[in-house]
Each structure stands twice: as C-alpha cells, then as structure tokens.
Design a protein around this motif. Structure first.
Motif, PDB file in Angstrom:
ATOM      1  N   VAL A 140       0.900  -1.198  -0.044  1.00 53.97           N
ATOM      2  CA  VAL A 140       0.132   0.187  -0.081  1.00 53.97           C
ATOM      3  C   VAL A 140       0.913   1.389  -0.154  1.00 53.97           C
ATOM      4  CG1 VAL A 140      -2.035   1.205   1.304  1.00 53.97           C
ATOM      5  CG2 VAL A 140      -1.779  -1.295   1.330  1.00 53.97           C
ATOM      6  N   ALA A 141       0.283   2.083  -0.926  1.00 51.95           N
ATOM      7  CA  ALA A 141       1.167   3.617  -0.961  1.00 51.95           C
ATOM      8  C   ALA A 141       0.138   4.249  -0.614  1.00 51.95           C
ATOM      9  CB  ALA A 141       1.712   3.749  -2.328  1.00 51.95           C
ATOM     10  N   ASP A 142       0.102   4.817   0.733  1.00 54.95           N
ATOM     11  CA  ASP A 142      -0.940   5.784   1.169  1.00 54.95           C
ATOM     12  C   ASP A 142      -0.467   7.112   1.826  1.00 54.95           C
ATOM     13  OD1 ASP A 142       0.240   4.558   3.527  1.00 54.95           O
ATOM     14  OD2 ASP A 142      -1.914   4.021   4.282  1.00 54.95           O
ATOM     15  N   ASN A 143       0.791   7.595   1.408  1.00 52.15           N
ATOM     16  CA  ASN A 143       1.198   8.835   1.700  1.00 52.15           C
ATOM     17  C   ASN A 143       2.223   9.175   0.832  1.00 52.15           C
ATOM     18  OD1 ASN A 143       4.144   7.969   2.279  1.00 52.15           O
ATOM     19  ND2 ASN A 143       3.527   6.871   4.339  1.00 52.15           N
ATOM     20  N   ASN A 144       2.701  10.414   0.613  1.00 52.49           N
ATOM     21  CA  ASN A 144       3.234  11.266  -0.308  1.00 52.49           C
ATOM     22  C   ASN A 144       4.691  10.548  -0.600  1.00 52.49           C
ATOM     23  OD1 ASN A 144       1.432  13.074  -0.785  1.00 52.49           O
ATOM     24  ND2 ASN A 144       2.414  14.572   0.344  1.00 52.49           N
ATOM     25  N   GLN A 145       5.258  10.027   0.148  1.00 52.12           N
ATOM     26  CA  GLN A 145       6.704   9.299   0.275  1.00 52.12           C
ATOM     27  C   GLN A 145       6.425   8.227  -0.473  1.00 52.12           C
ATOM     28  OE1 GLN A 145       8.681   8.782   3.874  1.00 52.12           O
ATOM     29  NE2 GLN A 145      10.521   7.896   2.909  1.00 52.12           N
ATOM     30  N   ARG A 146       5.602   7.233  -0.029  1.00 53.05           N
ATOM     31  CA  ARG A 146       5.504   5.790  -0.638  1.00 53.05           C
ATOM     32  C   ARG A 146       4.669   5.948  -1.709  1.00 53.05           C
ATOM     33  NH1 ARG A 146       2.938   1.586   3.410  1.00 53.05           N
ATOM     34  NH2 ARG A 146       4.458   0.143   1.893  1.00 53.05           N
ATOM     35  N   ARG A 147       4.026   7.141  -2.170  1.00 50.42           N
ATOM     36  CA  ARG A 147       3.095   7.082  -3.525  1.00 50.42           C
ATOM     37  C   ARG A 147       4.376   7.667  -4.549  1.00 50.42           C
ATOM     38  NH1 ARG A 147      -1.598   9.141  -0.596  1.00 50.42           N
ATOM     39  NH2 ARG A 147      -0.522  11.165  -0.332  1.00 50.42           N
ATOM     40  N   ALA A 148       5.160   8.450  -4.113  1.00 55.26           N
ATOM     41  CA  ALA A 148       6.389   9.067  -5.030  1.00 55.26           C
ATOM     42  C   ALA A 148       7.335   7.867  -5.337  1.00 55.26           C
ATOM     43  CB  ALA A 148       7.146  10.266  -4.427  1.00 55.26           C
ATOM     44  N   ARG A 149       7.482   6.882  -4.308  1.00 54.07           N
ATOM     45  CA  ARG A 149       8.496   5.795  -4.768  1.00 54.07           C
ATOM     46  C   ARG A 149       7.790   4.796  -5.421  1.00 54.07           C
ATOM     47  NH1 ARG A 149      13.013   3.501  -1.422  1.00 54.07           N
ATOM     48  NH2 ARG A 149      13.894   1.934  -2.877  1.00 54.07           N
ATOM     49  N   GLY A 150       6.775   4.374  -5.007  1.00 53.37           N
ATOM     50  CA  GLY A 150       5.807   3.139  -5.933  1.00 53.37           C
ATOM     51  C   GLY A 150       6.583   2.223  -5.993  1.00 53.37           C
ATOM     52  N   LEU A 151       6.760   1.718  -7.158  1.00 51.60           N
ATOM     53  CA  LEU A 151       7.459   0.493  -7.710  1.00 51.60           C
ATOM     54  C   LEU A 151       8.627   0.712  -8.383  1.00 51.60           C
ATOM     55  CD1 LEU A 151       4.544  -1.881  -8.969  1.00 51.60           C
ATOM     56  CD2 LEU A 151       5.756  -2.046  -6.530  1.00 51.60           C
ATOM     57  N   MET A 152       9.193   1.945  -8.210  1.00 50.15           N
ATOM     58  CA  MET A 152      10.380   2.197  -8.811  1.00 50.15           C
ATOM     59  C   MET A 152      11.803   1.659  -8.241  1.00 50.15           C
ATOM     60  SD  MET A 152      10.600   6.415  -9.572  1.00 50.15           S
ATOM     61  CE  MET A 152      10.952   6.943  -7.691  1.00 50.15           C
ATOM     62  N   TYR A 153      12.536   1.131  -9.048  1.00 46.68           N
ATOM     63  CA  TYR A 153      13.785   0.688  -8.602  1.00 46.68           C
ATOM     64  C   TYR A 153      13.851  -1.089  -8.454  1.00 46.68           C
ATOM     65  CZ  TYR A 153      15.264   5.363  -7.983  1.00 46.68           C
ATOM     66  OH  TYR A 153      15.607   6.928  -8.095  1.00 46.68           O
ATOM     67  N   ARG A 154      12.549  -1.377  -8.614  1.00 48.73           N
ATOM     68  CA  ARG A 154      12.404  -2.854  -8.477  1.00 48.73           C
ATOM     69  C   ARG A 154      12.754  -3.610  -9.682  1.00 48.73           C
ATOM     70  NH1 ARG A 154       8.185  -4.074  -3.810  1.00 48.73           N
ATOM     71  NH2 ARG A 154       8.114  -1.975  -2.932  1.00 48.73           N
ATOM     72  N   LYS A 155      13.340  -5.020  -9.382  1.00 46.04           N
ATOM     73  CA  LYS A 155      13.671  -5.436 -10.623  1.00 46.04           C
ATOM     74  C   LYS A 155      12.584  -6.738 -10.872  1.00 46.04           C
ATOM     75  CE  LYS A 155      17.804  -6.794  -9.060  1.00 46.04           C
ATOM     76  NZ  LYS A 155      19.174  -7.260  -8.826  1.00 46.04           N
ATOM     77  N   SER A 156      11.808  -6.872  -9.869  1.00 47.77           N
ATOM     78  CA  SER A 156      10.556  -7.883 -10.139  1.00 47.77           C
ATOM     79  C   SER A 156       9.352  -7.623  -9.266  1.00 47.77           C
ATOM     80  CB  SER A 156      11.331  -9.288  -9.807  1.00 47.77           C
ATOM     81  OG  SER A 156      11.582  -9.456  -8.503  1.00 47.77           O
ATOM     82  N   LEU A 157       8.352  -8.184  -9.596  1.00 49.63           N
ATOM     83  CA  LEU A 157       7.282  -8.205  -8.676  1.00 49.63           C
ATOM     84  C   LEU A 157       6.535  -9.447  -8.849  1.00 49.63           C
ATOM     85  CD1 LEU A 157       5.200  -6.215  -7.100  1.00 49.63           C
ATOM     86  CD2 LEU A 157       3.997  -6.014  -9.231  1.00 49.63           C
ATOM     87  N   PRO A 158       6.081 -10.001  -7.667  1.00 46.87           N
ATOM     88  CA  PRO A 158       5.599 -11.304  -7.783  1.00 46.87           C
ATOM     89  C   PRO A 158       4.262 -11.436  -8.789  1.00 46.87           C
ATOM     90  CG  PRO A 158       6.127 -10.753  -5.393  1.00 46.87           C
ATOM     91  CD  PRO A 158       6.335  -9.606  -6.298  1.00 46.87           C
ATOM     92  N   ALA A 159       4.139 -12.560  -9.166  1.00 45.87           N
ATOM     93  CA  ALA A 159       2.951 -12.793 -10.198  1.00 45.87           C
ATOM     94  C   ALA A 159       1.771 -12.272  -9.962  1.00 45.87           C
ATOM     95  CB  ALA A 159       2.963 -14.306 -10.802  1.00 45.87           C
ATOM     96  N   ASP A 160       1.422 -12.690  -8.840  1.00 46.89           N
ATOM     97  CA  ASP A 160       0.024 -12.166  -8.327  1.00 46.89           C
ATOM     98  C   ASP A 160       0.086 -11.260  -6.977  1.00 46.89           C
ATOM     99  OD1 ASP A 160      -1.592 -13.972 -10.029  1.00 46.89           O
ATOM    100  OD2 ASP A 160      -1.059 -15.665  -8.887  1.00 46.89           O
ATOM    101  N   ALA A 161       0.802 -10.218  -7.275  1.00 49.63           N
ATOM    102  CA  ALA A 161       0.979  -9.053  -6.212  1.00 49.63           C
ATOM    103  C   ALA A 161       0.897  -7.785  -7.242  1.00 49.63           C
ATOM    104  CB  ALA A 161       2.447  -9.280  -5.771  1.00 49.63           C
ATOM    105  N   GLY A 162       0.738  -6.814  -6.410  1.00 48.41           N
ATOM    106  CA  GLY A 162       0.761  -5.519  -6.970  1.00 48.41           C
ATOM    107  C   GLY A 162       0.790  -4.323  -5.943  1.00 48.41           C
TER     108      GLY A 162
END
Length: 172
Positions: free
Chosen positions: A67-89
């Motif tokens: 969950v990205a529910d504040n300005n810092q987490r929303r700004a970062r989001g999924l940046m810099y990640r090399k992967s994301l599990p298949a059934d995740a978001g």
C-alpha cells in the motif's frame, strides 16, 4: 610463538566473519543494489485486493498488495524494483479523487496501471507501460485509487474498464 600467531589469525578471521554476519543481518531483506541502480526490494504484503466482474460481480482474480498511502510511498511506488511476484501489486490510495498521472522513470518492469474511482470502478487501464520512460500515463476520469500489477496481468485475467475492485488492508 607459532600458537600465538595462529591465535591472532583465528581472531582476525572470527572478527571478519562477525562483521560480515552483522552487516548481512542489518541489511536483511530491505534493499540491496545490483551496482546498476536497480534495487532488490522485497515485496511486503499489506493486504489483498480482488478484481470483480462488472457483469455479475464474480471474482476475476485476487492479488496480494503493498500500500502506498502517503506522499513518500506514492512517490516511490514500484521504482527501482527488478521484479514483482506474479499475483502481487501495489495499491495507491490518494487523498482526493482527481485526474491522476504516473510515469515509469526509474521503473524497471512493465506494468499494467489501473485507475479506479471512489466507487471502486476501474475507469482507465494503461497496459504494459514502457519501463524507464517519462511518458505521463494519466487517468481519463477522476481516480481515488491506482493499482499497479505486472504488465499483461489485465489481459491474462480479463480485467477491463468498468470492472471493480475490493480490498482489505492488514493491521489497519
């Protein structure tokens, strides 16, 4: 004299191993870089989200979410990640329902971006966004939520505009 040198060598080896172990546990699963700028950030489940059919309300699929529910987490989001599990978001929760816009700068994996209004209805989908671009992917209608999943997820699970979401957050 020989046993004294052996003791010093063993103490030095033990100290080096101790420092290495300390650094390994301090870093843990948080973030490590591959030297090229991409981070290996472990996915942390903070809830579940269901995609529901607009036709009959049936569940199309269920994912684990961060969950990205504040300005810092929303700004970062999924940046810099090399992967994301298949059934995740990632679920972005905004303070106000309005036109939302995202870009893929510093995002290394293609994503499907789903923009959702206050009634939990999907109003816009941008499938298979292009990694590492500054193109603005915007909602076509006001949105209160955005969900990012791996590119191609919506096509695979037949998720479309008009379908809905339902989510439960853990520990909140």
């Amino acid at each position: 004299m020989r046993s004294g040198k052996s003791l010093i060598v063993w103490c030095a080896v033990a100290a080096i191993l101790g420092i290495a172990l300390f650094l390994a546990t301090k870093t843990g699963n948080k973030e490590t870089t591959d030297g090229g700028g991409a981070f290996e950030i472990a996915f942390k489940k903070e809830g579940t989200l269901s995609f529901l059919s607009s036709e009959n309300g049936d569940t199309l699929s269920v994912i684990d979410i961060e969950v990205a529910d504040n300005n810092q987490r929303r700004a970062r989001g999924l940046m810099y990640r090399k992967s994301l599990p298949a059934d995740a978001g990632m679920l972005f929760i905004f303070d106000e329902e309005e036109i939302q816009g995202f870009w893929m700068k510093n995002t290394y994996i293609p994503l499907d971006m789903l923009f959702i209004n206050a009634q939990h209805e999907i109003v816009t989908i941008h499938p298979n966004t292009t990694p590492l671009t500054e193109w603005n992917y915007a909602s076509t209608h006001p949105a209160l939520y955005v969900v990012e999943v791996n590119g191609g997820y919506c096509l695979k699970h037949r998720i479309g505009v008009g379908d809905k979401i339902s989510f439960e957050l853990e520990g909140r």
